[in-house]
Design a protein around this motif. Structure first.
Motif, PDB file in Angstrom:
ATOM      1  N   ASP A 100       0.816  -1.206   0.000  1.00 44.74           N
ATOM      2  CA  ASP A 100       0.000   0.000   0.000  1.00 44.74           C
ATOM      3  C   ASP A 100       0.856   1.267   0.000  1.00 44.74           C
ATOM      4  N   ASN A 101       2.126   1.131   0.374  1.00 48.30           N
ATOM      5  CA  ASN A 101       3.037   2.261   0.582  1.00 48.30           C
ATOM      6  C   ASN A 101       2.434   3.302   1.516  1.00 48.30           C
ATOM      7  N   THR A 102       1.905   2.837   2.630  1.00 48.65           N
ATOM      8  CA  THR A 102       1.383   3.743   3.647  1.00 48.65           C
ATOM      9  C   THR A 102       1.742   3.222   5.032  1.00 48.65           C
ATOM     10  N   PHE A 103       1.697   4.118   6.004  1.00 52.20           N
ATOM     11  CA  PHE A 103       1.929   3.742   7.391  1.00 52.20           C
ATOM     12  C   PHE A 103       0.596   3.555   8.102  1.00 52.20           C
ATOM     13  N   ARG A 104       0.508   2.482   8.875  1.00 50.89           N
ATOM     14  CA  ARG A 104      -0.661   2.233   9.718  1.00 50.89           C
ATOM     15  C   ARG A 104      -0.262   2.532  11.157  1.00 50.89           C
ATOM     16  N   ILE A 105      -1.104   3.311  11.801  1.00 50.05           N
ATOM     17  CA  ILE A 105      -0.799   3.865  13.118  1.00 50.05           C
ATOM     18  C   ILE A 105      -1.732   3.237  14.144  1.00 50.05           C
ATOM     19  N   PRO A 106      -1.234   2.930  15.365  1.00 48.30           N
ATOM     20  CA  PRO A 106      -2.147   2.436  16.401  1.00 48.30           C
ATOM     21  C   PRO A 106      -3.361   3.354  16.528  1.00 48.30           C
ATOM     22  N   CYS A 107      -4.552   2.787  16.447  1.00 49.04           N
ATOM     23  CA  CYS A 107      -5.773   3.594  16.427  1.00 49.04           C
ATOM     24  C   CYS A 107      -5.916   4.463  17.670  1.00 49.04           C
ATOM     25  N   CYS A 108      -5.381   3.992  18.800  1.00 49.29           N
ATOM     26  CA  CYS A 108      -5.509   4.754  20.035  1.00 49.29           C
ATOM     27  C   CYS A 108      -4.649   6.021  20.032  1.00 49.29           C
ATOM     28  N   TRP A 163      -5.820  13.178   5.764  1.00 52.50           N
ATOM     29  CA  TRP A 163      -4.823  12.184   5.359  1.00 52.50           C
ATOM     30  C   TRP A 163      -4.724  10.994   6.321  1.00 52.50           C
ATOM     31  N   SER A 164      -5.706  10.846   7.194  1.00 51.63           N
ATOM     32  CA  SER A 164      -5.742   9.681   8.086  1.00 51.63           C
ATOM     33  C   SER A 164      -7.195   9.289   8.318  1.00 51.63           C
ATOM     34  N   GLU A 165      -7.388   8.045   8.722  1.00 48.50           N
ATOM     35  CA  GLU A 165      -8.750   7.520   8.892  1.00 48.50           C
ATOM     36  C   GLU A 165      -8.873   6.876  10.267  1.00 48.50           C
ATOM     37  N   ALA A 166      -9.266   7.694  11.223  1.00 55.76           N
ATOM     38  CA  ALA A 166      -9.401   7.229  12.605  1.00 55.76           C
ATOM     39  C   ALA A 166     -10.681   6.426  12.769  1.00 55.76           C
ATOM     40  N   ARG A 167     -10.678   5.525  13.738  1.00 54.95           N
ATOM     41  CA  ARG A 167     -11.888   4.793  14.115  1.00 54.95           C
ATOM     42  C   ARG A 167     -11.785   4.421  15.588  1.00 54.95           C
ATOM     43  N   THR A 168     -12.919   4.217  16.201  1.00 55.13           N
ATOM     44  CA  THR A 168     -12.970   3.894  17.621  1.00 55.13           C
ATOM     45  C   THR A 168     -12.657   2.411  17.822  1.00 55.13           C
ATOM     46  N   GLU A 170      -4.988  -2.448  17.633  1.00 59.70           N
ATOM     47  CA  GLU A 170      -5.522  -2.288  16.285  1.00 59.70           C
ATOM     48  C   GLU A 170      -4.888  -1.081  15.607  1.00 59.70           C
ATOM     49  N   TYR A 171      -4.685  -1.207  14.286  1.00 61.22           N
ATOM     50  CA  TYR A 171      -4.019  -0.154  13.529  1.00 61.22           C
ATOM     51  C   TYR A 171      -4.994   0.515  12.553  1.00 61.22           C
ATOM     52  N   CYS A 172      -4.823   1.817  12.400  1.00 59.58           N
ATOM     53  CA  CYS A 172      -5.658   2.606  11.501  1.00 59.58           C
ATOM     54  C   CYS A 172      -4.840   3.119  10.326  1.00 59.58           C
TER      55      CYS A 172
END
Length: 425
Positions: A328-336, A360-365, A371-373
């Motif tokens: 995907d050439n993207t970084f996934r960040i811990p959702c918290c 430029w990011s997609e947060a979720r609860t 879990e990574y976002c």
């Protein structure tokens, strides 16, 4: 090569054809997903999938016309489509151009390779007639791909909307003839399609960071030109286009205030890209990068990624305990941690831009930090340069001015007051 699978198909109707009295070509665009195994090419999708998708349209090549879905690519002025000789796995599921079926094709005897960093395409060069949204370009140079690697599915090739590149420098000792300029819009302008200039702009109709509606169903009745000149309709659920491609000038009615222009870095005039100087690049009150004095940012509609130079990408990864998604050439960040992200602040020449993280990011609860976002921050595969993909440019009205070698950014009319900012230093 990283891209989402959703594209924008152009509405091709008699009302969009160019005449002497209509020098601004404003083409409505709709999100389009190629589902070749289905009776309907047009589907709805949830909002997350539709955000920051590539723009593209149905382009006809040759006589009689052969239809192709081409993604709009501002990173170069080179157009290409899968050729019939391409049998590699990455070519599967794409429509192929067959020069034997066109009465207007000219085979140049030249080859040309375009390396996009992650994706690479090897082509044989042809000249033939291109038709797109009422514009006709005769003798348009393009590549018929005989080998391609690392491109996503859903399109048949790229329509080069970058600046002209010199196609005569590749395999020049085999050349039988000099090729014309490579860019589609400059060629359309030069061939008197009624355009007042070789400028073009792109913008989506959303004016918030939340992207599309929750239903994700964004397009209405869509007319496609068939090879025999007839029209077919695909019924959609909303009337408003998802965006516009504007050729021949600026759609002043779509902009709040003025367009702010950045002069392109023209040191490598054969590159065909829209590259502007970068003076600073940082995340507000957080990461501030050491930007090279020779750094440039390439505006690319063929990716949704905001690409950082290698060392800066690694700083970002460490700061946010991120995982790198290589395909995907993207970084996934811990959702918290997503609510701790700060706005991206960039200075292009004397133009300052602020883009809040929601763009430029997609947060979720989530219940745990395991879990990574998803983010649209990735790598540029360069030690000093940046890639500015559609996660950034879709927030603005983006103008590409071939006449004056500059890129313009503007706030879209009715833009929400959500922290998106654009100003001159």
């Amino acid at each position: 090569m990283r891209s989402t699978l959703f594209y924008l198909a152009a509405l091709v109707l008699a009302t969009t054809t160019v005449s002497a009295s209509n020098t601004l070509q404003k083409i409505p665009l709709y999100y389009h997903h190629q589902k070749r195994s289905s009776n309907s090419d047009y589907v709805s999708a949830n909002a997350r999938d539709l955000k920051n998708g590539m723009l593209g349209g149905t382009v006809q090549i040759g006589n009689p016309p052969q239809n192709f879905t081409l993604a709009f690519d501002t990173s170069t002025g080179f157009s290409w489509v899968r050729g019939i000789q391409c049998g590699t796995s990455n070519c599967e599921g794409r429509e192929a151009y067959d020069p034997r079926n066109s009465t207007t094709v000219i085979s140049t005897g030249q080859s040309f390779t375009m390396d996009y960093g992650e994706g690479v395409v090897h082509t044989t060069l042809y000249e033939d007639t291109f038709r797109f949204a009422g514009l006709t370009v005769k003798g348009m140079p393009f590549g018929g791909a005989y080998d391609m690697k690392h491109f996503d599915t859903g399109f048949d090739g790229y329509l080069g909307l970058g600046r002209n590149i010199n196609l005569n420098i590749s395999s020049a000792h085999y050349s039988k003839r000099d090729l014309a300029a490579s860019g589609f819009v400059p060629n359309a302008y030069q061939q008197s399609n009624g355009l007042s200039s070789a400028q073009f702009g792109m913008y989506t109709t959303t004016t918030t960071s939340s992207g599309f509606s929750d239903s994700g169903s964004v397009a209405s009745a869509l007319a496609l030109t068939n090879p025999n000149g007839t029209y077919s309709l695909a019924k959609r659920s909303k009337d408003e286009p998802a965006g516009y491609l504007v050729i021949g000038g600026v759609d002043e009615d779509a902009i709040k205030g003025d367009l702010l222009y950045i002069k392109i870095d023209d040191k490598n005039s054969d590159s065909g890209n829209w590259a502007v100087p970068v003076n600073s690049f940082k995340f507000e009150d957080d990461l501030s990068f050491n930007v090279s004095s020779k750094a440039k940012a390439i505006f690319s509609s063929s990716t949704d990624v905001i690409g950082l130079p290698n060392a800066q990408a690694e700083e970002f990864r460490k700061r946010w305990y991120a995982k790198y998604d290589e395909p995907d050439n993207t970084f996934r960040i811990p959702c918290c941690l997503m609510d701790q992200l700060t706005s991206l602040k960039v200075k292009f020449g004397d133009i300052k831009v602020t883009v809040p993280p929601e763009y430029w990011s997609e947060a979720r609860t989530v219940d745990t930090c395991c879990e990574y976002c998803h983010s649209h921050i990735g790598k540029s595969e360069s030690d000093k340069d940046y890639i500015i993909g559609t996660a950034f440019t879709n927030a603005f009205y983006t103008q590409f001015d071939t006449d004056k070698n500059r890129v313009g950014l503007g706030l879209k009319k009715h833009q929400d007051d959500d922290g998106l900012e654009l100003c001159k230093d």
